[in-house]
Design an enzyme around this catalytic site. Structure first.
Site, short mmCIF file in Angstrom:
data_model
loop_
_atom_site.label_atom_id
_atom_site.label_comp_id
_atom_site.label_asym_id
_atom_site.label_seq_id
_atom_site.Cartn_x
_atom_site.Cartn_y
_atom_site.Cartn_z
N GLU A 76 0.82 -1.21 0.00
CA GLU A 76 0.00 0.00 0.00
C GLU A 76 0.85 1.26 0.00
O GLU A 76 1.56 1.53 0.98
CB GLU A 76 -0.92 0.04 1.22
CG GLU A 76 -1.82 1.27 1.23
CD GLU A 76 -2.65 1.40 2.50
OE1 GLU A 76 -3.72 2.03 2.44
OE2 GLU A 76 -2.22 0.87 3.55
N GLU B 134 -12.05 2.13 5.14
CA GLU B 134 -11.01 2.60 6.06
C GLU B 134 -11.13 4.12 6.22
O GLU B 134 -10.28 4.88 5.80
CB GLU B 134 -9.61 2.22 5.55
CG GLU B 134 -8.54 2.40 6.62
CD GLU B 134 -7.14 2.20 6.07
OE1 GLU B 134 -6.35 1.50 6.74
OE2 GLU B 134 -6.83 2.73 5.00
#
Length: 255
Positions: free
Chosen positions: A139, A236
């Site tokens: 990520e 998220e």
């Protein structure tokens, strides 16, 4: 609409962690993700997943007190121990994706040295994960939220994926981080979709739920669908008020 999973680090935080599983199931989620399971035994978490009928989609490798260790040569042994621990949890929780955290480049370390350590560590971790049936994901994180984080752009992450092989490793495309760091989200989704194994969402600038900021989510979600993405999308984000009260965006955009 994509299929969404609840990120239990960010959602339902008015409850103790283990109680968030039931809250997510009652809210209609079928799967969950979060940063760290390591504060609890795998058996405790597995029991909650089974009792609530939830699937475990993703969690991170140990953060090492920060944002990971993969780019830090001096922490190689600690990094490797963390990967082994993550794979043990993944087996116990039947979780197919683990986010391999890149870490922050130490101020006294050149980026080239950090890059060499990162490449070696990711390759080693991929070798460990493959026989365990786990696909690692990488990520990129924006420099505003995490200054000094090693993996800065979606293209950097995708290049590592291509170098090691998509069958073993994938890109974790966080739309919030992409918009903050680079913009041009849907063009990047189009270009990088073959490498993407997982996505996450939050709006910009406040990192709240979709529909609270500047991103045109109707268009973004439609493009994700049109591009044939079949994976999970992690929620998220930081709820603007209370988690359940803010979940109306799911119905709003699906309509």
């Amino acid at each position: 609409m994509p299929k969404f999973c609840a990120n239990l680090k960010w959602l339902f935080t008015e409850l103790p962690f283990l109680d968030r599983f039931d809250a997510a199931a009652r809210a209609g989620f079928q799967a969950v993700e979060y940063a760290s399971p390591y504060e609890f035994s795998a058996a405790e978490i597995r029991g909650r997943l089974r009792a609530c009928g939830l699937r475990q989609v993703l969690f991170n490798t140990p953060a090492g007190g920060g944002s990971g260790m993969a780019c830090v040569p001096a922490r190689r042994d600690e990094f490797r121990d963390g990967v082994r621990k993550a794979l043990d949890y993944a087996a116990d929780l039947d979780c197919g994706l683990v986010h391999l955290m890149a870490g922050i480049v130490p101020s006294d370390l050149s980026r080239d040295t950090a890059a060499a350590a990162y490449a070696a560590n990711v390759a080693w971790a991929a070798d460990q994960a493959e026989p365990a049936g786990v696909r690692l994901v990488l990520e990129p994180i924006n420099q505003r939220d995490v200054p000094g984080f090693f993996l800065r752009t979606q293209e950097e992450g995708a290049a590592v994926v291509e170098a090691i092989g998509r069958e073993r490793i994938g890109l974790q495309f966080d739309i919030y981080h992409c918009q903050v760091a680079q913009g041009d989200v849907t063009r990047r989704l189009e270009a990088l979709m073959p490498a993407i194994a997982h996505m996450q969402v939050a709006d910009v600038p406040g990192r709240n739920e979709p529909g609270t900021g500047e991103i045109a989510w109707d268009y973004v979600f439609r493009r994700i669908d049109e591009l044939g993405y079949a994976g999970w999308v992690g929620c998220e984000y930081r709820p603007a008020t209370e988690t359940s009260a803010g979940l109306g965006w799911l119905k709003r955009f699906s309509a």
